[in-house]
Design a protein around this motif. Sequence first.
Motif, PDB file in Angstrom:
ATOM      1  N   TYR A 138      18.211  12.656 -43.124  1.00 28.84           N
ATOM      2  CA  TYR A 138      16.972  13.051 -42.443  1.00 28.84           C
ATOM      3  C   TYR A 138      16.756  14.549 -42.699  1.00 28.84           C
ATOM      4  CZ  TYR A 138      13.414  12.296 -38.730  1.00 28.84           C
ATOM      5  OH  TYR A 138      12.244  12.140 -38.038  1.00 28.84           O
ATOM      6  N   PHE A 190      17.917   8.678 -36.389  1.00 28.19           N
ATOM      7  CA  PHE A 190      16.474   8.948 -36.357  1.00 28.19           C
ATOM      8  C   PHE A 190      16.089   9.707 -35.081  1.00 28.19           C
ATOM      9  CE2 PHE A 190      12.247   7.520 -34.881  1.00 28.19           C
ATOM     10  CZ  PHE A 190      11.473   8.191 -35.834  1.00 28.19           C
ATOM     11  N   ARG A 197      13.846  18.142 -35.045  1.00 30.46           N
ATOM     12  CA  ARG A 197      12.677  18.487 -35.856  1.00 30.46           C
ATOM     13  C   ARG A 197      11.815  19.551 -35.169  1.00 30.46           C
ATOM     14  NH1 ARG A 197       7.884  14.334 -37.732  1.00 30.46           N
ATOM     15  NH2 ARG A 197       6.793  15.850 -39.025  1.00 30.46           N
ATOM     16  N   PHE A 215      12.760  10.622 -43.443  1.00 36.48           N
ATOM     17  CA  PHE A 215      13.932   9.852 -43.021  1.00 36.48           C
ATOM     18  C   PHE A 215      14.211   8.863 -44.149  1.00 36.48           C
ATOM     19  CE2 PHE A 215      15.944   6.289 -40.669  1.00 36.48           C
ATOM     20  CZ  PHE A 215      16.979   6.985 -40.055  1.00 36.48           C
TER      21      PHE A 215
END
Length: 918
Positions: A138, A190, A197, A215
């Motif tokens: 990711y 995730f 993020r 991802f």
Amino acid sequence: MKQTQNITVAVRIRPALQYELAKTTDISIENEKQHIIMENKQSLKFDLVYGPDSNQQVIAEQLAYPMIEQFINGYSASIMAYGQTSSGKSFTLGVPDQQLYKQFPKMSENVGLIPRAILNFFSSLQQKDVQSIVKVQYIEVYNEQLRDLLTTEQTEIQIRERLVNGYIQIYTTGANEVQVKTAKEALSCFVNGGINRATAATALNQVSSRSHAIFTISLEQIMSNGEILKSKLNLVDLAGSERFSKTHTTGQQFKEMVGINQGLLCLGNVIKVLSDKDSKTKAVHVPYRDSKLTRLLQDSIGGTAKCVFIACVSPSKYNFEESQITLKYAARARNIINKPIRVVERAIQDEAAFAKLHEENEMLKEYIQQMTLKQAQLDQELQNVRSANDPGSVYFSQNGFQQTNNQTFLQINQSPVNMNQTLAMLMNEPQQNSIKEMIEAVSEKVSNIQTYNTKQAGDLYNRLQQLIFKLSPNLNLNQQTLKQLLQNKGQIPQVFGQLTDHSTILFQVSAFLMQFIRFENAYERQLLRNEGQIQFSDAFFGADKPDPNLIQQVLDEVAFTNQLKNELKTAVGFTKADKFDNNRFQTEEIQFTREFVQNQDIINQKIKTRGKEEQQFINETQNQQKVVILDVDEEFQEIQFETDLVVTQRIENDDYDFENFDFINQKSDTEEDLDEDGESQEEYDETEDSPAVDLEKKFMDSLQKQQAIKNPPSIYELSQRLHSLENYFTGKSRQEIEQILQEAEKKKILENSQVNEDENVNVNVSKPAVQQSQKPIVQSVMQEPQMKTKSTPNLPQSSSQLRNSQLAQRVPAQPLRVSQLETKIPQPDLSKNDLEHNTPMNLKQLNRSQSGQPRNTSGYQQLPAVTKSGVKVIQPTDDKVIKIEKKVPQSAQLTRPQLADAESGRGSSRILQRSQKK
Ligand SMILES: Nc1ncnc2c1ncn2[C@@H]1O[C@H](COP(=O)(O)OP(=O)(O)OP(=O)(O)O)[C@@H](O)[C@H]1O
């Protein structure tokens, strides 16, 4: 023949959000089967269209599950969400919600596509029952930097490519790849990665993604035949394009916005090139390397992966412009053709062969390492060119542009060629081929970099020039301003960063300009040398100035697209100048220009209004004057009636040569003073003031002034003035005059009662008061009625009055003899005493009491010099009585020339002169 496949493009229209409903409830975009209907009735076709009421499960089933199937079959696949900020990308793909993880595998309605895809993938893989390795990665592209979201310890992440069966495959080094065995583990990555993020609250979105996030699920399936089937699934949540005017970002967020827009701009360019029909027939340059985002997505867009592109849009009219741009790119993306491939690696069976190969492999690895090193150098070069180390500049490193000169490229290019020769001697054919392939790839890379560099230089030159020329007429960006711009380079990133607000494309120009500023010293010197001209020269390109032909070629290639032209025009064309208000430098320019224009307008407006006012005033004044003149005319007739005072002198009839207008007994004395025409040569100094002139002048001035100020004197005022005049000339008060007149009236009545009274009555009034004060004589004479009615008390007439008054002032003081010449009317019976005192009569009163024609009276002559003004002052002649000759016509009418003379004052002056001489 490889299988080709167009990118699948779906559009999702989210429901209108609160902030949009607050602006407008108008809907600009609707869905209808596979079509989007825009407010302008334009209809665009897409593979799938989802309206505001579409649900997450359906989207996952229709868009994600088919891709997962392909993924498990060995194809790489990508699903990416694209759209403006707050258009619903993250909602569609899935937000990192801890609850989600806790409840898993149960999913609430709002759970997005990625968690559903993960679940679906693992269950599908399980069903396939194949030995496999699943890894997740990711990463995010934040301000053109790659960051690993699965760890807090950052290592440098590099983007690499390799050739597989002649196709470029993109991979990264340095990022964590976490092996996962279950859906829950993958989901955990995730969710946790998503929390890492970069997000921020903006004016349009409480949780706005500030980065592009990818991802990636990698799958290695070891097939029963020993082959390893390798595939990748990229789930890409792009950051949304932003308009500064709507998001109002500042500081760090502003930089993020610039970075986001830049990545999207590059993506747009890639889509554009790939969707162009030329790209299907010709080899075209696809600018993947212009940004990290496009480089990472190289496989997915126009590459070897299958791809679904989800364009997210708002239904609201408030965001229509942005939605339109998104849909435009989405529609283009439908034309992009990918060539999906399955990557299969053979499993090694033979141990001996394996050992040999291993050895060779080691050797090759060493060479590859060298090559990789070279490649890294090249990448670094490229990196230097494309990325800046300081946050203000995004594209270029501090001196990257200078480093990437042709010399460097030649050296770099030389190494692979040498190596190629060495390898040719050492290797067997397949090995050689493999190495050759690699060398070719590197050579191609070098050549690409060269082209890129040249193109960048040309591009920079071209765009910068256009930008400057674009700016200069609008901004008045003269030499001085440009110098200032260069000196204040600290502000430039913001200035031009703000330009990007209008369009992401402009960022590119801004970046170029920022890079250009690094050369400001050289350029500035050059600029100063070339005062008055904006020129680019060797100072800009240095010793490695590209071949002009080549530049031209490149310039032609990179000529602005219409869109860019329009964007530029709109952004720098001042149509939205207010957007730059926060920027001092820019604002000053704009405000100055604006204020200047505004002031000019105001001044022009004022001049216009003033002109109108003036005209109006003139008109009004003229009208008013007319009115005044009319008014005054009427009043003046009255006044004139009262002021028809002519000073005459009693003259003996026999002494007067009427024809020659001469006094007989004075002829010899006066001859020398007459010219040939008999005109008097003596000139009166009209400028000389006397109390009489002064008074009348004042009167006339005041009258004129009053006319001018639209305030005519009232009858009362005028009669007051008249009385002053009367008083001035006679030395008697109004009351006294009235009294005299009354007495005269009484006498007249008495006389009327007497039978056989002589008709001719001389009215002689001497005036002791005037005598004492040595004032000029004023005598009243009834004017001819015709003349009076014609008279107009305007300026010329006043001048005449004035002139006569001036004459009067030259007359020495004498006892007065007033003669009233009236024919039929019975004359007032004034006493001898009165007559001797020369008291002037109020002729108006007399006139009113009399009727019929004027008549000549014995011993008195109505002087011919009767002017319209009705005021004459002439010199009396002591006590001497001058007789008027009997030749005087009965009517005492004047011939026309005589009248003219009289009016011009000549006649009277002649008479006057003679009297004086006498
Ligand atoms: N289909 C939808 N149904 C209901 N709400 C939605 C839908 N799509 C988006 N939203 C809501 O709209 C807001 C913005 O959506 P989202 O954060 O997904 O936008 P985005 O495109 O990812 O924005 P950014 O680029 O700024 O990250 C969120 O509050 C989200 O919950």
